[in-house]
Scaffold this motif. Structure first.
Motif, PDB file in Angstrom:
ATOM      1  N   PRO A 192       0.986  -1.228  -0.014  1.00 21.10           N
ATOM      2  CA  PRO A 192      -0.035   0.000   0.058  1.00 21.10           C
ATOM      3  C   PRO A 192       0.871   1.259  -0.113  1.00 21.10           C
ATOM      4  O   PRO A 192       2.020   1.240   0.345  1.00 21.10           O
ATOM      5  N   ASP A 193       0.153   2.416  -0.467  1.00 17.08           N
ATOM      6  CA  ASP A 193       1.001   3.823  -0.550  1.00 17.08           C
ATOM      7  C   ASP A 193       0.890   4.093   0.885  1.00 17.08           C
ATOM      8  O   ASP A 193      -0.206   4.315   1.517  1.00 17.08           O
ATOM      9  N   PRO A 194       1.998   4.496   1.449  1.00 16.75           N
ATOM     10  CA  PRO A 194       1.765   4.879   3.076  1.00 16.75           C
ATOM     11  C   PRO A 194       1.216   6.273   3.070  1.00 16.75           C
ATOM     12  O   PRO A 194       0.487   6.574   4.125  1.00 16.75           O
ATOM     13  N   ASP A 195       1.316   7.063   2.305  1.00 15.85           N
ATOM     14  CA  ASP A 195       0.618   8.312   2.196  1.00 15.85           C
ATOM     15  C   ASP A 195      -0.973   8.354   2.223  1.00 15.85           C
ATOM     16  O   ASP A 195      -1.599   9.119   2.287  1.00 15.85           O
ATOM     17  N   ALA A 196      -1.543   7.092   1.916  1.00 15.88           N
ATOM     18  CA  ALA A 196      -2.885   6.814   1.320  1.00 15.88           C
ATOM     19  C   ALA A 196      -3.519   5.966   2.538  1.00 15.88           C
ATOM     20  O   ALA A 196      -4.881   6.247   2.635  1.00 15.88           O
ATOM     21  N   LEU A 197      -2.840   5.591   3.486  1.00 18.85           N
ATOM     22  CA  LEU A 197      -3.411   4.636   4.485  1.00 18.85           C
ATOM     23  C   LEU A 197      -4.381   5.584   5.323  1.00 18.85           C
ATOM     24  O   LEU A 197      -3.988   6.661   5.703  1.00 18.85           O
ATOM     25  N   LEU A 198      -5.233   4.949   5.824  1.00 20.10           N
ATOM     26  CA  LEU A 198      -6.433   5.538   6.814  1.00 20.10           C
ATOM     27  C   LEU A 198      -6.178   4.725   8.124  1.00 20.10           C
ATOM     28  O   LEU A 198      -6.283   3.748   8.206  1.00 20.10           O
ATOM     29  N   GLY A 239      -3.085  -1.288  12.325  1.00 17.61           N
ATOM     30  CA  GLY A 239      -3.781   0.059  12.968  1.00 17.61           C
ATOM     31  C   GLY A 239      -4.384   0.885  11.779  1.00 17.61           C
ATOM     32  O   GLY A 239      -4.790   1.859  12.021  1.00 17.61           O
ATOM     33  N   ARG A 240      -3.984   0.623  10.350  1.00 14.38           N
ATOM     34  CA  ARG A 240      -4.676   1.332   9.332  1.00 14.38           C
ATOM     35  C   ARG A 240      -5.173   0.442   8.440  1.00 14.38           C
ATOM     36  O   ARG A 240      -5.167  -0.718   8.548  1.00 14.38           O
ATOM     37  N   ILE A 241      -5.911   1.069   7.470  1.00 15.01           N
ATOM     38  CA  ILE A 241      -6.353   0.309   6.437  1.00 15.01           C
ATOM     39  C   ILE A 241      -6.139   0.812   5.095  1.00 15.01           C
ATOM     40  O   ILE A 241      -6.120   2.215   4.675  1.00 15.01           O
ATOM     41  N   ASP A 242      -5.866   0.313   4.057  1.00 17.55           N
ATOM     42  CA  ASP A 242      -5.516   0.587   2.776  1.00 17.55           C
ATOM     43  C   ASP A 242      -6.830   1.079   1.964  1.00 17.55           C
ATOM     44  O   ASP A 242      -7.886   0.378   2.182  1.00 17.55           O
TER      45      ASP A 242
END
Length: 256
Positions: A192-198, A239-242
């Motif tokens: 995943p793109d780290p900057d796009a993770l939610l 802790g995050r989601i793509d």
């Protein structure tokens, strides 16, 4: 690669993530693949690999060979016994060749498309393959296509160097089918793109937990369980989601 030949990807290519790549074509000599990669690993230039392999081959007149090293121009060889039209072209970091083609315009279209393309190597290679296909490709027709890309540690789980290994072994229109498979490859296996993770907090965390529960997954490992079943494990980040994974989860629960 593409050809009116069953499972062309099983015969033509070989690649080393650091040393370079080999393509054996026409009356393919599969021994070229390990021998050529061994030479490339010793630092032998692409042109010298071609010269060495073909000089030792009594059937070289019927062979076609492409070699790309770690840097510099690629090298190509077409024996004078290859079926028309046969030939190739090279440049910085690439070698393009084909036999039983509709004509030289096929190779030139591939060269132009490759040089004009941007983005990851797999996309540039696919752009070249599409251009060759549209310029006439194999004059006998269509049957198979393949795409092989290596990069250190780029394979599944970071435990291999094979970044992309896709094959369409028998299909009436294999190059577009290969493009479809590449899209799926990106969906399932790209990091995943780290900057796009939610961040999985607040309302988003509640929504994700609710949707997972509707699919029968609850508890702390619910997302990992569902993602593993759906083959999205390469896109998981604690802790995050793509957003792409979130989109797939939402689609899976639209009618659930």
């Amino acid at each position: 690669m593409a050809s009116r030949f069953l499972a062309v990807g099983s015969a033509v290519p070989a690649v080393d993530a650091v040393a370079g790549a080999i393509a054996t074509q026409s009356m393919a000599n599969l021994a070229y693949r390990p021998q050529g990669l061994t030479l490339l690993r010793t630092g032998t230039a692409a042109a010298d690999v071609v010269a060495g392999l073909t000089a030792a081959d009594p059937l070289r007149a019927e062979r076609q060979l492409g070699v790309v090293g770690a840097d510099g121009d690629g090298a190509t060889y077409t024996g004078d016994g290859c079926l028309d039209w046969a030939g190739g072209t090279t440049g910085d970091g690439f070698a393009i060749q084909g036999n039983i083609l509709a004509g030289p315009a096929v190779v030139e279209a591939m060269r132009t498309a490759y040089l004009a393309a941007a983005g990851p190597l797999a996309h540039r290679l696919l752009a070249a393959l599409r251009a060759g296909d549209e310029a006439g490709g194999d004059r006998r027709g269509r049957q198979s296509a393949a795409l092989l890309v290596a990069s250190p540690g780029a394979g599944y789980g970071g435990l291999s160097d094979i970044a992309v290994d896709l094959r369409v072994d028998d299909h009436p229109d294999p190059v577009p089918e290969l493009a479809r498979l590449l899209d799926l490859h990106h969906l399932y296996f790209d990091r995943p793109d780290p900057d796009a993770l939610l961040d999985l907090t607040g309302d988003l965390a509640t929504e994700v937990a609710d949707r997972l529960a509707r699919l029968g997954h609850t508890g702390a490992d619910a997302l990992a369980d569902w993602a593993g079943i759906e083959n999205f494990e390469e896109r998981l980040v604690p802790g995050r989601i793509d957003p792409l994974v979130l989109g797939q989860l939402r689609a899976a629960t639209e009618e659930t």
